[in-house]
Every structure is written in structure tokens, then in C-alpha cells.
Design a protein around this motif. Structure first.
Motif, PDB file in Angstrom:
ATOM      1  N   LEU A   1      45.977 -25.424  65.751  1.00 30.35           N
ATOM      2  CA  LEU A   1      45.322 -24.996  66.966  1.00 30.35           C
ATOM      3  C   LEU A   1      46.610 -25.082  67.901  1.00 30.35           C
ATOM      4  CD1 LEU A   1      42.621 -28.004  67.734  1.00 30.35           C
ATOM      5  CD2 LEU A   1      42.215 -24.995  67.206  1.00 30.35           C
ATOM      6  N   ALA A   2      48.100 -25.419  67.627  1.00 33.40           N
ATOM      7  CA  ALA A   2      48.711 -26.577  68.275  1.00 33.40           C
ATOM      8  C   ALA A   2      49.814 -25.008  67.795  1.00 33.40           C
ATOM      9  CB  ALA A   2      49.332 -26.667  67.498  1.00 33.40           C
ATOM     10  N   THR A   3      49.793 -24.343  66.790  1.00 29.36           N
ATOM     11  CA  THR A   3      49.841 -22.694  66.606  1.00 29.36           C
ATOM     12  C   THR A   3      48.926 -21.243  67.044  1.00 29.36           C
ATOM     13  OG1 THR A   3      49.173 -23.001  64.248  1.00 29.36           O
ATOM     14  CG2 THR A   3      52.095 -23.771  64.888  1.00 29.36           C
ATOM     15  N   LEU A   4      47.931 -21.718  67.891  1.00 31.35           N
ATOM     16  CA  LEU A   4      46.891 -20.606  68.038  1.00 31.35           C
ATOM     17  C   LEU A   4      47.037 -19.359  66.491  1.00 31.35           C
ATOM     18  CD1 LEU A   4      48.685 -19.838  71.862  1.00 31.35           C
ATOM     19  CD2 LEU A   4      46.838 -21.274  70.655  1.00 31.35           C
ATOM     20  N   ALA A   5      46.445 -20.456  65.936  1.00 36.56           N
ATOM     21  CA  ALA A   5      45.997 -19.794  64.544  1.00 36.56           C
ATOM     22  C   ALA A   5      44.491 -19.976  64.379  1.00 36.56           C
ATOM     23  CB  ALA A   5      46.990 -20.098  62.642  1.00 36.56           C
ATOM     24  N   TRP A   6      44.151 -18.182  64.849  1.00 40.22           N
ATOM     25  CA  TRP A   6      42.747 -18.964  64.840  1.00 40.22           C
ATOM     26  C   TRP A   6      41.737 -18.501  64.020  1.00 40.22           C
ATOM     27  CZ3 TRP A   6      41.316 -22.009  69.323  1.00 40.22           C
ATOM     28  CH2 TRP A   6      42.977 -21.548  69.886  1.00 40.22           C
ATOM     29  N   ASN A   7      43.084 -17.614  62.831  1.00 36.78           N
ATOM     30  CA  ASN A   7      41.575 -17.604  61.646  1.00 36.78           C
ATOM     31  C   ASN A   7      42.015 -18.916  60.866  1.00 36.78           C
ATOM     32  OD1 ASN A   7      44.411 -17.227  61.452  1.00 36.78           O
ATOM     33  ND2 ASN A   7      44.342 -15.221  59.860  1.00 36.78           N
ATOM     34  N   GLN A   8      42.974 -19.671  61.273  1.00 35.91           N
ATOM     35  CA  GLN A   8      43.074 -20.585  60.353  1.00 35.91           C
ATOM     36  C   GLN A   8      41.530 -21.392  60.407  1.00 35.91           C
ATOM     37  OE1 GLN A   8      46.398 -22.056  59.985  1.00 35.91           O
ATOM     38  NE2 GLN A   8      47.431 -20.534  59.056  1.00 35.91           N
ATOM     39  N   VAL A   9      41.613 -22.182  61.827  1.00 36.96           N
ATOM     40  CA  VAL A   9      40.786 -22.781  62.675  1.00 36.96           C
ATOM     41  C   VAL A   9      39.656 -21.977  62.176  1.00 36.96           C
ATOM     42  CG1 VAL A   9      39.931 -23.582  64.683  1.00 36.96           C
ATOM     43  CG2 VAL A   9      42.432 -23.191  64.531  1.00 36.96           C
TER      44      VAL A   9
ATOM     45  N   ALA B   1      35.290 -14.820  74.124  1.00 31.27           N
ATOM     46  CA  ALA B   1      34.821 -13.054  72.879  1.00 31.27           C
ATOM     47  C   ALA B   1      36.996 -12.955  72.839  1.00 31.27           C
ATOM     48  CB  ALA B   1      35.229 -11.989  73.558  1.00 31.27           C
ATOM     49  N   ASP B   2      37.901 -12.439  73.082  1.00 32.10           N
ATOM     50  CA  ASP B   2      39.204 -12.933  72.713  1.00 32.10           C
ATOM     51  C   ASP B   2      38.834 -13.791  71.200  1.00 32.10           C
ATOM     52  OD1 ASP B   2      41.771 -11.439  72.824  1.00 32.10           O
ATOM     53  OD2 ASP B   2      42.228 -13.265  72.829  1.00 32.10           O
ATOM     54  N   ILE B   3      38.937 -15.101  71.250  1.00 26.79           N
ATOM     55  CA  ILE B   3      39.677 -16.320  70.804  1.00 26.79           C
ATOM     56  C   ILE B   3      38.742 -15.874  69.516  1.00 26.79           C
ATOM     57  CG2 ILE B   3      39.604 -18.873  69.832  1.00 26.79           C
ATOM     58  CD1 ILE B   3      39.755 -19.045  72.208  1.00 26.79           C
ATOM     59  N   GLY B   4      37.335 -15.384  69.465  1.00 25.98           N
ATOM     60  CA  GLY B   4      36.630 -15.694  68.751  1.00 25.98           C
ATOM     61  C   GLY B   4      37.321 -14.016  67.880  1.00 25.98           C
TER      62      GLY B   4
ATOM     63  N   ARG C   1      40.075 -13.176  67.324  1.00 30.06           N
ATOM     64  CA  ARG C   1      40.841 -13.357  66.611  1.00 30.06           C
ATOM     65  C   ARG C   1      40.401 -14.562  65.405  1.00 30.06           C
ATOM     66  NH1 ARG C   1      45.592 -15.447  71.359  1.00 30.06           N
ATOM     67  NH2 ARG C   1      45.448 -13.480  72.322  1.00 30.06           N
ATOM     68  N   MET C   2      39.169 -15.416  65.057  1.00 30.24           N
ATOM     69  CA  MET C   2      38.953 -16.169  63.873  1.00 30.24           C
ATOM     70  C   MET C   2      38.734 -15.051  63.198  1.00 30.24           C
ATOM     71  SD  MET C   2      37.190 -19.250  66.193  1.00 30.24           S
ATOM     72  CE  MET C   2      37.702 -20.794  66.801  1.00 30.24           C
ATOM     73  N   PHE C   3      37.942 -14.416  63.244  1.00 28.37           N
ATOM     74  CA  PHE C   3      37.639 -13.157  62.187  1.00 28.37           C
ATOM     75  C   PHE C   3      38.501 -12.027  61.274  1.00 28.37           C
ATOM     76  CE2 PHE C   3      33.813 -15.599  63.837  1.00 28.37           C
ATOM     77  CZ  PHE C   3      33.254 -15.800  62.571  1.00 28.37           C
ATOM     78  N   PRO C   4      38.854 -11.450  60.614  1.00 29.23           N
ATOM     79  CA  PRO C   4      37.956 -13.163  59.348  1.00 29.23           C
ATOM     80  C   PRO C   4      38.365 -14.206  58.779  1.00 29.23           C
ATOM     81  CG  PRO C   4      39.677 -10.881  58.564  1.00 29.23           C
ATOM     82  CD  PRO C   4      39.808 -10.875  59.550  1.00 29.23           C
ATOM     83  N   PRO C   5      38.392 -15.287  58.823  1.00 32.39           N
ATOM     84  CA  PRO C   5      38.756 -16.171  58.650  1.00 32.39           C
ATOM     85  C   PRO C   5      40.109 -16.369  57.479  1.00 32.39           C
ATOM     86  CG  PRO C   5      36.178 -16.763  58.258  1.00 32.39           C
ATOM     87  CD  PRO C   5      36.864 -15.474  58.543  1.00 32.39           C
ATOM     88  N   ALA C   6      40.757 -17.328  57.469  1.00 30.85           N
ATOM     89  CA  ALA C   6      42.208 -17.257  56.419  1.00 30.85           C
ATOM     90  C   ALA C   6      41.776 -17.186  54.724  1.00 30.85           C
ATOM     91  CB  ALA C   6      43.473 -17.390  57.509  1.00 30.85           C
ATOM     92  N   TRP C   7      40.824 -17.144  54.540  1.00 35.02           N
ATOM     93  CA  TRP C   7      40.665 -17.353  52.873  1.00 35.02           C
ATOM     94  C   TRP C   7      41.910 -17.704  52.521  1.00 35.02           C
ATOM     95  CZ3 TRP C   7      35.725 -18.512  53.167  1.00 35.02           C
ATOM     96  CH2 TRP C   7      34.744 -16.968  53.772  1.00 35.02           C
ATOM     97  N   GLY C   8      42.874 -16.767  52.300  1.00 30.78           N
ATOM     98  CA  GLY C   8      44.329 -18.208  51.319  1.00 30.78           C
ATOM     99  C   GLY C   8      44.008 -19.034  51.977  1.00 30.78           C
ATOM    100  N   TYR C   9      43.936 -19.682  52.823  1.00 35.05           N
ATOM    101  CA  TYR C   9      44.620 -21.011  53.587  1.00 35.05           C
ATOM    102  C   TYR C   9      43.881 -21.794  53.049  1.00 35.05           C
ATOM    103  CZ  TYR C   9      46.173 -24.217  57.335  1.00 35.05           C
ATOM    104  OH  TYR C   9      46.247 -25.588  57.712  1.00 35.05           O
ATOM    105  N   THR C  10      42.941 -21.729  52.398  1.00 36.76           N
ATOM    106  CA  THR C  10      41.955 -23.003  51.585  1.00 36.76           C
ATOM    107  C   THR C  10      42.485 -23.560  50.442  1.00 36.76           C
ATOM    108  OG1 THR C  10      40.467 -20.998  51.760  1.00 36.76           O
ATOM    109  CG2 THR C  10      39.707 -23.107  50.316  1.00 36.76           C
TER     110      THR C  10
END
Length: 268
Positions: free
Chosen positions: A234-242, A55-58, A60-69
Motif C-alpha cells: 500500500l505504501a508503494t501503491l503496488a495495487w497488483n501486489q495488494v 475504478a482507477d484503483i480497481g 490497477r489491481m488487475f491482473p494480480p501479481a501472481w509472481g509475487y506469491t
């Protein structure tokens, strides 16, 4: 007067009943053994905490990093190239292997056919990720390792389905062409190839669709594509980028599925 009892019908013979119970006993024993083996290396404290961590990782994933596209277009293009070129490489080698493996086209059912079947089994038994690991160690990281890994994995898949299609052809057409005095190559060209051509295109496009999915993760072992970006995030724990990478992968798979379905409808 002596009375004779009527025979009693049984669904199974005593031997079959015994074997059935032995089978159930073996299954239960295997289940208990597997459960004990799993428990040896399982830390149940982590398992009990898993819902909270998920639940914690989920969250952190939202919202997705749209600027990372913008940083994903090049890896996505690399992924598509890996899948496409790898499929072409696999098909290139799979076609002759299929003709050598088919019982009605192989030059030798005693020597050549077993070797061709061995190639098919060897290719299908090793996952593309394992091929990529080996190739990265041999030729270094990059797209070439990913392309060859996809190609090696595709050979067995395409060749197996294609040689089965060759063995199911209508032999009357082959005999008709051969009766005209055609050579072996001409028989293949005019009697066999036209019959298997729709299956060939369908198999090739279907494999390309599968390779699109497999090539997205090859970057995890250094073979290029979206997997490299996924590994870095994943290595940097950037869950919104994931999460954004997952969205791109999902979009790519949906489009490849649509293209694959349209092409197969057109050729089959």
C-alpha cells in the motif's frame, strides 16, 4: 332512559402513545445531529470523485501479481502461527477464568465472580488491533506482539461462551458424583468437564477461525504476518501486489472456515 356509550378500545394508552412519539422525535433529532457532525469533516468534492478513484484503483489491481506469491508464503506461515499460538494462549487463560465466572463453579459469587467477569469484559471490549498497537509500543514489533494480542482478545470470547456452557450443565450429574463423596476437583473432572467438552472444542476452533482473519491485519501496526506485506504494498501503491495479497487472504480464510466446520462437526 340514560344511554351509556360503549368503551372504546385503544391499542396503546395515552402515556404509551406519548412515549412512542417522544422516541421517534429523539431518533429524528439524533439522525439530524449525526448528519451535521458527519458533514463538518467531510469534503464532498472527494466524495463525488470517489467512484472514479475506486475504478482507477480497481483497474490497477488487475491482473494480480501472481509472481509475487513466492514472497507471501513466509508471511502467511507467520499469520497462521500468530492465530494458532494466540488461540492456545487465550484458551489457556480462558478456562480458569470461565470456571471462576460461572455461578455454579465460582468459589465466591460476591468477590471472585465479579473480577472474572471484569476480565472477560475488558478482553472483549478492546479489539485485537488495539492490543497489538499497545504491545508493539511496549515489547516492540514482531510476532510475539501479535500472538499476545490475539491471546488477550481470545480470553474474553472463549471464557464468556464457556462459562455460559458451564452454567447450563445438567446438575443431576453433579449431584450424583458429589453424593459418592467426591472432592470438588473430582466433581469438576467427572461431572462438569465431560458435559462441556464438546462446547469447549467447538468454541476453541471457532475462535481460531476468527483469529486467522484478525491476524492478517495485525502486521499493519507491526505485529507480523501478511499485514506487513500489505502495508508495504500500500505504501508503494503496488495495487497488483495488494490484489494478490487479498487473494491469498481469501484463500486462507476459506480453508480455515472449511477446517473449522469439519472439526466442529467431528466434536459436536
Amino acid at each position: 332512559m340514560t344511554s351509556t356509550s360503549a368503551p372504546v378500545w385503544h391499542y396503546r394508552t395515552p402515556k404509551q402513545t406519548l412515549l412512542r412519539w417522544l422516541g421517534w422525535f429523539s431518533l429524528v433529532a439524533l439522525t439530524v445531529f449525526s448528519w451535521q457532525l458527519m458533514n463538518e469533516n467531510t469534503i464532498w468534492a472527494f466524495v463525488s470523485d470517489a467512484p472514479e478513484q475506486a475504478a482507477d484503483i480497481g483497474d490497477r489491481m488487475f491482473p494480480p501479481a501472481w509472481g509475487y506469491t513466492g514472497q507471501l508464503w513466509q508471511p502467511l506461515w507467520d499469520t497462521i502461527n500468530i492465530a494458532t499460538l494466540g488461540t492456545l494462549l487465550g484458551v489457556l487463560f480462558a478456562v480458569p477464568v470461565a470456571f471462576l465466572a460461572a455461578s455454579n463453579t465460582t468459589p465466591s459469587t460476591r468477590f471472585v465472580r465479579p473480577l472474572a467477569l471484569l476480565v472477560i469484559v475488558a478482553s472483549r471490549s478492546i479489539n485485537s488491533l488495539i492490543w497489538a498497537l499497545l504491545l508493539v509500543a511496549i515489547i516492540g514489533p514482531g510476532l510475539l506482539a501479535g500472538i499476545i494480542a490475539i491471546g488477550l482478545r481470545s480470553i474474553g470470547f472463549v471464557a464468556k461462551l464457556l462459562y455460559e456452557a458451564i452454567e447450563e450443565i445438567d446438575t443431576s450429574q453433579v449431584e450424583a458424583v458429589r453424593a459418592t463423596g467426591a472432592s470438588g476437583a473430582q466433581v469438576i473432572d467427572y461431572a462438569i468437564v465431560p458435559q462441556i467438552l464438546p462446547a469447549f472444542w467447538g468454541i476453541s476452533v471457532f475462535r481460531w477461525d476468527i483469529n486467522i482473519r484478525e491476524s492478517t491485519i495485525l502486521g499493519l501496526v507491526g505485529a507480523g504476518g501478511l499485514g506487513i506485506q500489505l502495508n508495504a504494498s500500500l505504501a508503494t501503491l503496488a495495487w497488483n501486489q495488494v490484489a494478490m495479497i487479498f487473494v491469498v487472504i481469501l484463500f486462507t480464510v476459506v480453508v480455515s472456515e472449511w477446517v473449522s466446520a469439519k472439526v466442529r462437526q467431528a466434536v459436536i
